[in-house]
Design a protein around this motif. Structure first.
Motif, short mmCIF file in Angstrom:
data_model
loop_
_atom_site.label_atom_id
_atom_site.label_comp_id
_atom_site.label_asym_id
_atom_site.label_seq_id
_atom_site.Cartn_x
_atom_site.Cartn_y
_atom_site.Cartn_z
N ILE A 313 30.44 1.18 -46.99
CA ILE A 313 29.80 1.81 -45.83
C ILE A 313 28.54 2.54 -46.26
CG2 ILE A 313 30.05 3.68 -44.13
CD1 ILE A 313 32.99 2.88 -43.85
N ARG A 314 28.61 3.28 -47.36
CA ARG A 314 27.43 4.02 -47.82
C ARG A 314 26.30 3.07 -48.20
NH1 ARG A 314 28.29 8.32 -45.12
NH2 ARG A 314 30.02 9.62 -45.84
N GLU A 315 26.64 1.92 -48.76
CA GLU A 315 25.61 0.95 -49.14
C GLU A 315 24.96 0.32 -47.91
OE1 GLU A 315 27.72 -1.78 -51.57
OE2 GLU A 315 27.79 -0.47 -53.33
N HIS A 316 25.75 0.05 -46.88
CA HIS A 316 25.23 -0.60 -45.68
C HIS A 316 24.56 0.38 -44.72
CE1 HIS A 316 26.67 -4.76 -46.10
NE2 HIS A 316 27.71 -4.25 -46.73
N PHE A 317 25.04 1.61 -44.69
CA PHE A 317 24.53 2.60 -43.73
C PHE A 317 23.79 3.71 -44.48
CE2 PHE A 317 28.18 0.62 -41.76
CZ PHE A 317 27.79 0.43 -40.44
N LEU A 318 22.73 3.33 -45.18
CA LEU A 318 21.98 4.31 -45.96
C LEU A 318 21.41 5.41 -45.09
CD1 LEU A 318 20.08 1.89 -48.38
CD2 LEU A 318 22.01 3.38 -48.94
N PHE A 319 21.04 5.07 -43.85
CA PHE A 319 20.44 6.05 -42.95
C PHE A 319 21.47 7.02 -42.38
CE2 PHE A 319 21.59 2.28 -40.61
CZ PHE A 319 22.20 2.75 -39.45
N LEU A 320 22.76 6.76 -42.61
CA LEU A 320 23.82 7.65 -42.13
C LEU A 320 24.55 8.31 -43.30
CD1 LEU A 320 25.51 5.68 -39.18
CD2 LEU A 320 23.88 7.56 -39.04
N ASP A 321 23.80 8.63 -44.34
CA ASP A 321 24.45 9.23 -45.51
C ASP A 321 25.04 10.60 -45.21
OD1 ASP A 321 22.02 10.47 -45.19
OD2 ASP A 321 21.38 10.29 -47.28
N TYR A 322 24.64 11.21 -44.10
CA TYR A 322 25.15 12.52 -43.70
C TYR A 322 26.46 12.43 -42.90
CZ TYR A 322 22.82 11.02 -39.42
OH TYR A 322 22.40 10.29 -38.34
N ALA A 323 26.84 11.21 -42.46
CA ALA A 323 27.96 11.04 -41.54
C ALA A 323 29.29 10.99 -42.29
CB ALA A 323 27.78 9.76 -40.71
N ASP A 419 22.15 20.76 -49.14
CA ASP A 419 22.92 21.40 -50.21
C ASP A 419 23.23 22.85 -49.86
OD1 ASP A 419 22.85 19.08 -51.68
OD2 ASP A 419 21.21 19.71 -52.99
N ALA A 420 22.25 23.52 -49.23
CA ALA A 420 22.40 24.94 -48.95
C ALA A 420 23.24 25.22 -47.71
CB ALA A 420 21.02 25.59 -48.80
N PHE A 421 23.06 24.40 -46.67
CA PHE A 421 23.66 24.74 -45.37
C PHE A 421 24.68 23.71 -44.87
CE2 PHE A 421 19.26 26.41 -45.39
CZ PHE A 421 19.56 27.76 -45.43
N GLY A 422 24.82 22.60 -45.58
CA GLY A 422 25.80 21.61 -45.17
C GLY A 422 25.21 20.57 -44.24
N PHE A 423 25.27 20.84 -42.95
CA PHE A 423 24.79 19.91 -41.91
C PHE A 423 25.48 18.56 -41.99
CE2 PHE A 423 20.95 22.73 -41.93
CZ PHE A 423 21.06 23.16 -40.61
N GLU A 424 26.74 18.54 -42.46
CA GLU A 424 27.48 17.28 -42.48
C GLU A 424 27.67 16.78 -41.04
OE1 GLU A 424 31.62 15.33 -44.25
OE2 GLU A 424 31.46 17.50 -43.98
N GLY A 425 27.39 15.51 -40.84
CA GLY A 425 27.61 14.90 -39.55
C GLY A 425 26.41 14.87 -38.64
N THR A 426 25.32 15.55 -39.01
CA THR A 426 24.17 15.58 -38.11
C THR A 426 22.89 15.18 -38.85
OG1 THR A 426 22.83 16.97 -36.64
CG2 THR A 426 23.77 18.05 -38.55
N PRO A 427 22.02 14.43 -38.19
CA PRO A 427 20.69 14.23 -38.76
C PRO A 427 19.92 15.54 -38.68
CG PRO A 427 20.77 13.34 -36.53
CD PRO A 427 22.16 13.79 -36.86
N ILE A 428 18.95 15.71 -39.55
CA ILE A 428 18.01 16.83 -39.41
C ILE A 428 16.60 16.27 -39.49
CG2 ILE A 428 19.64 18.48 -40.40
CD1 ILE A 428 18.06 18.50 -42.95
N LYS A 429 15.69 16.95 -38.84
CA LYS A 429 14.30 16.49 -38.79
C LYS A 429 13.39 17.54 -39.40
CE LYS A 429 15.01 13.68 -34.64
NZ LYS A 429 14.55 13.37 -33.26
N ILE A 430 12.39 17.06 -40.14
CA ILE A 430 11.41 17.94 -40.77
C ILE A 430 10.02 17.50 -40.33
CG2 ILE A 430 10.41 18.72 -42.95
CD1 ILE A 430 13.14 18.34 -44.24
#
Length: 436
Positions: A313-323, A419-430
């Motif tokens: 899954i991680r190899e196929h869904f690189l853009f969802l590494d946070y999920a 690393d600092a705040f987690g944010f597991e499960g959500t995309p973040i935008k910069i």
């Protein structure tokens, strides 16, 4: 709240795909001067002034061996079923044709707002050609030119007047809304029933049984949830019954209403390319995502199987590494108890806001660890950062020159923030902004 839906309807070769591309601002549809060249329905998001909406290009849907007029009828009827407002497009150079009249007859019965556009009016001298179109019975025809982007503002102004004032049911802010998306027959409806503990959704092993989004309200450990079940999404390019051609649009509308999206994968069949496309819709919409591997009971496994599947899954869904990834069986309800806590965590992180002072400590420590890059002798300088939005969390980094913030360094900053705040499960935008 779901966006209004606009459908562009008309006989082939009136310029539907050209108008669609002008409205969404990119060449998504294939455009050639050949009737029926758009081989599948195309959908996208559009904006006009303060209005956001979804838009469908129905041009040239391939409906098997159906007769020409029957194809037009089916295209129009599908669009009528899905749309809040219909743009009926005609060709000003050719005048009113019998095919236009056939489309008009269908739209009379629609009970939906219809805005009449007369395309290919490429200069003011041609405006006299629109008057014949009053005979179609939809009021004032709007002269437009897709090739020159003329008259589209007036057309969209009229369409926006008919947008619904309110969409689907609104829920309180503390209600967590989550939807299930995935290709047909991965077990979404079975999973809804397993979560609810009752057979509220019809379950069948015939792919594509679910035709529309269904809301189910749930209370669990004192928390309120709404489950949005969606129709299974079909792979483009294949000929399915016509209602299936719009299942992706319905899923997109469900995604818009969700806080968390469950991307459901068939653990027995494994990952296919269509799974990645489906997951991409949730990621692009900025929703929190949990990857759910269903039918895990049917998989022959040992102590390494789950870890190996997760690696795939991680190899196929690189853009969802946070999920996060949940393995379960809707049929046996094994590990079903792990799903709601993961949804809660993803929803909480999706709405997480961090203090500016703490955020800047993290950013400055990151810069000290890995100095900013240079380009042509000019070094990127980061002055400070602040969080500007949630759902998803979005950050603005103020710099000396936004073009110096390359993707690789942006990714580095994102990783340090995670690393600092987690944010597991959500995309973040910069976003980079020049400090004034």
């Amino acid at each position: 709240m779901a966006k209004p839906v606009v459908a562009i309807v008309g006989r082939p070769n009136v310029g539907k795909s050209t108008i669609f591309n002008r409205i969404v601002g990119s060449r998504i549809s294939i455009v050639e001067d050949i009737p029926g060249v758009t081989r599948d329905r195309i959908y996208s998001s559009g904006e006009w002034l303060t209005h956001e909406f979804n838009i469908i290009d129905t041009g040239g849907i391939d409906i098997g061996d159906e007769p020409f007029l029957e194809q037009i009828r089916q295209q129009a009827e599908i669009a009528i079923d899905e749309a809040d407002v219909i743009i009926f497009l005609t060709n000003g150079r050719e005048g009113v044709t019998s095919a236009d009249e056939e489309v008009a007859k269908i739209l009379y019965k629609a009970k939906k707002p219809v805005v009449l556009g007369v395309n290919k009016i490429d200069n003011p001298e041609m405006k006299d050609q629109i008057y014949d179109f009053y005979a179609l019975g939809f009021g004032e025809p709007f002269p437009i030119s897709g090739s020159h982007s003329l008259g589209l503002g007036d057309l969209l102004d009229e369409a926006a007047k008919h947008f619904p004032k309110s969409g689907q049911k609104d829920y309180d802010d503390d209600v967590i809304k989550f939807s299930l998306i995935g290709r047909p027959n991965v077990g979404k409806s079975s999973l809804v029933n397993a979560i609810l503990g009752e057979d509220r959704v019809i379950v069948s092993n015939i792919a594509g049984t679910t035709r529309d989004a269904i809301d189910s309200e749930l209370k669990f450990n004192g928390d309120q949830y709404v489950i949005i079940d969606t129709a299974g999404m079909r792979k483009k390019g294949k000929v399915y019954e016509t209602t299936e051609k719009y299942s992706v649009l319905r899923a997109l509308r469900a995604i818009e209403r969700s806080d968390v999206v469950l991307v459901v994968i068939d653990g027995e069949e494994g990952i296919i390319e269509q799974d990645k496309r489906i997951a991409g819709y949730a990621h692009e919409a900025g929703r929190a995502v949990v990857i759910v591997v269903n039918k895990w009971d049917a998989v022959e496994k040992d102590e390494k199987t789950m870890k190996e599947f997760e690696q795939k899954i991680r190899e196929h869904f690189l853009f969802l590494d946070y999920a996060p990834i949940v393995f379960l069986s809707a049929k046996t309800k094994k590990r079903i108890h792990t799903l709601i806590p993961m949804i809660n965590k993803a929803s909480e992180n999706h709405a997480l806001r961090v203090e500016t002072s703490v955020l800047n400590d993290v950013i400055m420590d990151a810069v000290a660890m890995n100095p900013t890059p240079t380009d042509k002798g000019k070094r990127l300088r980061i002055y400070y950062a602040t969080q500007v939005a949630v759902k998803p969390p979005a950050f603005v980094v103020f710099v000396n020159d936004p073009e110096l913030l390359h993707f690789s360094y942006e990714r580095f900053l994102e990783n340090r923030i995670r690393d600092a705040f987690g944010f597991e499960g959500t995309p973040i935008k910069i976003f980079a902004r020049e400090r004034k």
